[in-house]
Design an enzyme around this catalytic site. Structure first.
Site: not given
Ligand code: ACO
Length: 321
Positions: A114, A248, A278
């Site tokens: 990314c 990004h 993304n």
């Molecule tokens: N629908 C419903 N629930 C979901 C989903 C979904 N699609 N995906 C995950 N959950 C659940 C999880 O299982 C978890 O449930 P649990 O508490 O029972 O275990 C709950 O939602 C919360 O999950 P978290 O991972 O803690 O949620 P968070 O608030 O962190 O959001 C997200 C998740 C959107 C992925 C976020 O962490 C994020 O954006 N992370 C960074 C992504 C990023 O910047 N990547 C870098 C660039 S990408 C690249 O380089 C290719």
């Protein structure tokens, strides 16, 4: 006289197929509401069957050339940021070079996930400032839909496909225009936070994306804010000087958290995450292109771009449009 790399034209391409969050509701245990509130994403574009990263990149390059009033023969080289190449080799760059009808110059790919477009911009800037090239096409192009595990709800709802292209041109009298400062970083200790579980010298397959979203989220805000401050300081500027943040586009909460750390209001951020998801290395040039096309970004505006991705790799660029 200061030789700098100045933006000459910009363009983008998004595949026709738009996939709303509701598409996933019947397929996996998720809701439109969860995707919107946790990521800010409402829809994304997916490439058609048979449509490759080089196809998207070529369309974006053609749009940038038209915007600049140039032809491919005016370009000295192409740098493409991508982690989803058509083939393991040759580079997407040489495929785009051929598709554009270019028979001179050079082309290569940069892979920093990314953060790829930031890395590509830094490379292009260095080549231009060193006098190795006068005009470069810098492209971010991805088909992340090809590396999704459609049963993994924590990743498959987040990514999309697209391409953006920026033409950078050498100006000897640029002074305060063009790329003013850059900052690049990586740290391989974070490899397991975001990776693809296949590759040429391991499984012999292209693999699927794996991500520890929550720990990555926490790393992202800190590292993005600190690289942005470093780049601004190198340019002798501060957050108060920034007209537009073009970040990004991974997650609206990461974008908002970073803007808050920099003391910048959200009305100075170009946001496309809601419409594109993304798109990895394509997200910054896509957002730049949209900000220019709708008239928000105009000549003389100070732009701050930052990105983080697998590696981890992260960085920032400060440029005056
Ligand atoms: N629908 C419903 N629930 C979901 C989903 C979904 N699609 N995906 C995950 N959950 C659940 C999880 O299982 C978890 O449930 P649990 O508490 O029972 O275990 C709950 O939602 C919360 O999950 P978290 O991972 O803690 O949620 P968070 O608030 O962190 O959001 C997200 C998740 C959107 C992925 C976020 O962490 C994020 O954006 N992370 C960074 C992504 C990023 O910047 N990547 C870098 C660039 S990408 C690249 O380089 C290719």
């Amino acid at each position: 006289m200061t030789r700098r790399a100045v933006a000459r034209g910009i363009g983008h391409y998004l595949p026709d197929r738009i996939v709303p969050n509701s598409h996933f509701e019947g397929l996996i245990d998720t809701t439109d509401e969860w995707i919107r509130t946790r990521s800010g994403i409402e829809r994304r574009h997916f490439a058609a069957e048979g449509q490759t990263t080089s196809d998207l990149a070529t369309r974006a390059a053609e749009a940038a050339l038209a915007h600049a009033g140039l032809t491919a023969q005016d370009i000295d080289g192409i740098i493409i940021a991508t982690s989803t190449p058509d083939l393991t080799f040759p580079s997407v760059g040489t495929m785009v070079q051929h598709a554009l009808g270019m028979t001179r110059g050079f082309a290569f790919d940069v892979q920093a996930v990314c953060a790829g477009f930031i890395y590509a911009l830094c490379n292009a800037n260095a080549l231009i400032v060193a006098g190795q090239a006068d005009r470069l096409l810098v492209i971010g192009a991805e088909t992340f839909s090809r590396i999704m595990d459609w049963e993994d709800r924590s990743t498959c709802v987040l990514f999309g496909d697209g391409a953006g292209a920026l033409i950078l041109e050498a100006r000897e009298d640029a002074e305060d225009r063009g790329i003013l400062a850059t900052d690049l970083n990586s740290d391989g200790r974070y490899r397991d936070m975001l990776y693809v579980d296949g590759g040429v010298s391991t499984t012999g397959t292209s693999g699927k994306l794996r991500m520890q979203g929550n720990p990555l989220f926490r790393q992202a805000v800190d590292k993005l804010a600190s690289t942005a401050v470093t780049a601004l300081e190198r340019a002798g500027l501060s957050g108060a000087d920034v007209d537009w943040v073009v970040p990004h586009q991974a997650n609206i909460r990461i974008i908002a958290g970073t803007a808050k750390k920099l003391g910048l209001p959200m009305d100075r951020v170009i946001l496309t995450v809601q419409d594109h998801g993304n798109t990895s290395a394509a997200s910054i040039p896509l957002a730049l292109s949209i900000g220019v096309a709708d008239g928000r970004i105009t000549t003389g505006d100070l732009i701050l771009s930052e990105a983080i991705g697998g590696g981890l790799a992260w960085g920032a660029v400060v440029m005056r449009w």
